[in-house]
Design a protein around this motif. Structure first.
Motif, PDB file in Angstrom:
ATOM      1  N   GLY A 276       0.804  -1.212   0.000  1.00  0.00           N
ATOM      2  CA  GLY A 276       0.000   0.000   0.000  1.00  0.00           C
ATOM      3  C   GLY A 276       0.836   1.260   0.000  1.00  0.00           C
ATOM      4  N   THR A 277       1.943   1.240   0.724  1.00  0.00           N
ATOM      5  CA  THR A 277       2.811   2.423   0.753  1.00  0.00           C
ATOM      6  C   THR A 277       3.362   2.733  -0.631  1.00  0.00           C
ATOM      7  OG1 THR A 277       3.429   1.946   3.052  1.00  0.00           O
ATOM      8  CG2 THR A 277       4.864   3.426   1.803  1.00  0.00           C
TER       9      THR A 277
ATOM     10  N   GLU B 180      -6.072   6.823   1.566  1.00  0.00           N
ATOM     11  CA  GLU B 180      -4.915   6.289   2.290  1.00  0.00           C
ATOM     12  C   GLU B 180      -5.187   6.285   3.794  1.00  0.00           C
ATOM     13  OE1 GLU B 180      -0.071   6.910   2.703  1.00  0.00           O
ATOM     14  OE2 GLU B 180      -1.283   8.367   1.590  1.00  0.00           O
ATOM     15  N   ALA B 181      -5.854   7.293   4.294  1.00  0.00           N
ATOM     16  CA  ALA B 181      -6.184   7.328   5.716  1.00  0.00           C
ATOM     17  C   ALA B 181      -7.108   6.177   6.092  1.00  0.00           C
ATOM     18  CB  ALA B 181      -6.822   8.678   6.071  1.00  0.00           C
TER      19      ALA B 181
ATOM     20  N   TYR C 209      -8.070  18.196  -6.006  1.00  0.00           N
ATOM     21  CA  TYR C 209      -9.193  17.286  -5.752  1.00  0.00           C
ATOM     22  C   TYR C 209      -8.708  15.842  -5.667  1.00  0.00           C
ATOM     23  CZ  TYR C 209     -13.284  14.411  -6.691  1.00  0.00           C
ATOM     24  OH  TYR C 209     -14.251  13.443  -6.642  1.00  0.00           O
ATOM     25  N   ARG C 210      -7.863  15.442  -6.601  1.00  0.00           N
ATOM     26  CA  ARG C 210      -7.386  14.056  -6.616  1.00  0.00           C
ATOM     27  C   ARG C 210      -6.443  13.778  -5.450  1.00  0.00           C
ATOM     28  NH1 ARG C 210      -6.237  12.899 -13.101  1.00  0.00           N
ATOM     29  NH2 ARG C 210      -8.417  13.175 -13.763  1.00  0.00           N
ATOM     30  N   LEU C 211      -5.635  14.769  -5.063  1.00  0.00           N
ATOM     31  CA  LEU C 211      -4.761  14.575  -3.906  1.00  0.00           C
ATOM     32  C   LEU C 211      -5.570  14.426  -2.621  1.00  0.00           C
ATOM     33  CD1 LEU C 211      -1.823  17.086  -4.582  1.00  0.00           C
ATOM     34  CD2 LEU C 211      -1.690  14.579  -4.497  1.00  0.00           C
ATOM     35  N   ALA C 212      -6.626  15.237  -2.500  1.00  0.00           N
ATOM     36  CA  ALA C 212      -7.473  15.121  -1.307  1.00  0.00           C
ATOM     37  C   ALA C 212      -8.153  13.757  -1.250  1.00  0.00           C
ATOM     38  CB  ALA C 212      -8.515  16.243  -1.300  1.00  0.00           C
TER      39      ALA C 212
END
Length: 319
Positions: free
Chosen positions: A255-256, A286-287, A277-280
């Protein structure tokens, strides 16, 4: 006398069904790895594997499980020449039933019952458990020395990971299973090799129910076998735990790398609004993934009694 015979017949059928069912679970558990697509498919047929599958006792286990279930749950299984006439507890009837492909090919209009059948597959997946205080059968097993008498039990050691619902993004199983058998002699000593020998004998022999233990003796036997299984299952649980923690570590590494590569790809997007938007969205996923990963590190051990018997010699008809 007739009521005692009927009671012994039901108990014998229930034991036969459970023995066949647990044998199926072991076979299915072992075949999960072999059926995985990642191990590849050979274009050349393997004669040895084909012969092994042809002679595998799986159809016999399916037959024992199905017939035992019907005889102990209000159904009926009538043996004809080389097939069965089956009546299920809900009233459905199936005629000229066989359990092997050889018999299905040989007989005309035969109904083949295997794990592809929904009813049969349901029996294999819904394995009953032994409850505390449930009357335990006293059985004789052909092929065992008369000196082997005592309490025998079969247990499922289970590791359950995560305290939440089934994770959506993790690629690791949340439940791992193993099986252990225990045998306590009349003196109360634990003999694991003897327990495995009895289990091997039960795979082929038909146990004969001679009697049942009283409620008090059954409750005491349940506690003694449960304690023995907890003692004998430590090594198996440790192996399951190590296997699970290794899977968690591999999942964390996977996953990392995956989220890191995804974030680099997003940063190459030209439009700032789309990139933000995509980074958020990537950060939120990921969280969530890390929360599921942390939950997967929390494991709960379980031990489930599948079968308990009192092994007696033929000369012992009452306890």
């Amino acid at each position: 006398m007739f009521s005692l015979w009927r009671k012994a017949r039901r108990e014998n059928s229930a034991a036969s069904r459970l023995l066949g069912t647990t044998s199926l679970r072991f076979a299915l558990h072992g075949w999960q790895r072999e059926s995985s697509a990642i191990y590849g498919i050979s274009e050349e047929p393997d004669v040895q594997i084909a012969e092994h599958l042809r002679s595998h006792p799986l159809p016999h286990w399916v037959e024992r499980m199905t017939v035992g279930y019907l005889n102990s749950h209000g159904g009926a299984a009538i043996r004809k020449r080389s097939w069965w006439e089956l009546s299920w507890p809900d009233g459905q009837e199936q005629h000229k039933c066989v359990f092997s492909t050889r018999e299905a090919d040989r007989l005309t209009d035969a109904t083949l019952l295997n794990l592809e059948n929904n009813r049969v597959r349901g029996l294999a997946l819904n394995l009953p458990q032994v409850a505390a205080g449930q009357p335990l059968p006293c059985v004789t097993v052909s092929g065992l020395p008369s000196s082997i008498t005592g309490l025998w039990g079969l247990f499922e050691i289970r590791l359950r990971a995560g305290m939440r619902q089934k994770p959506q993004s993790l690629r690791i199983p949340t439940v791992r299973r193993g099986y252990v058998s225990v045998f306590l002699s009349e003196e109360g000593k634990l003999f694991l090799p003897t327990a495995r020998h009895i289990w091997d004998a039960l795979q082929t022999a038909e146990p004969q129910v001679m009697d049942t233990l009283s409620f008090e003796k059954s409750a005491t036997a349940y506690e003694r076998l449960q304690e023995a299984a907890e003692q004998a299952g430590h090594e198996l649980f440790d192996a399951l735990q190590q296997e699970h923690l290794s899977s968690v570590a591999r999942e964390e590494e996977r996953g990392t790398v995956a989220f890191g590569s995804r974030r680099k790809a997003i940063e190459r997007v030209g439009l700032p609004e789309v990139r933000q938007y995509r980074l958020a969205r990537c950060d939120a996923e990921e969280a969530e993934w890390r929360n599921e990963l942390q939950s997967a590190r929390q494991i709960v051990p379980e031990i489930l009694p599948l079968l308990m018997l009192k092994i007696v010699s033929k000369s012992q008809c009452s306890l």
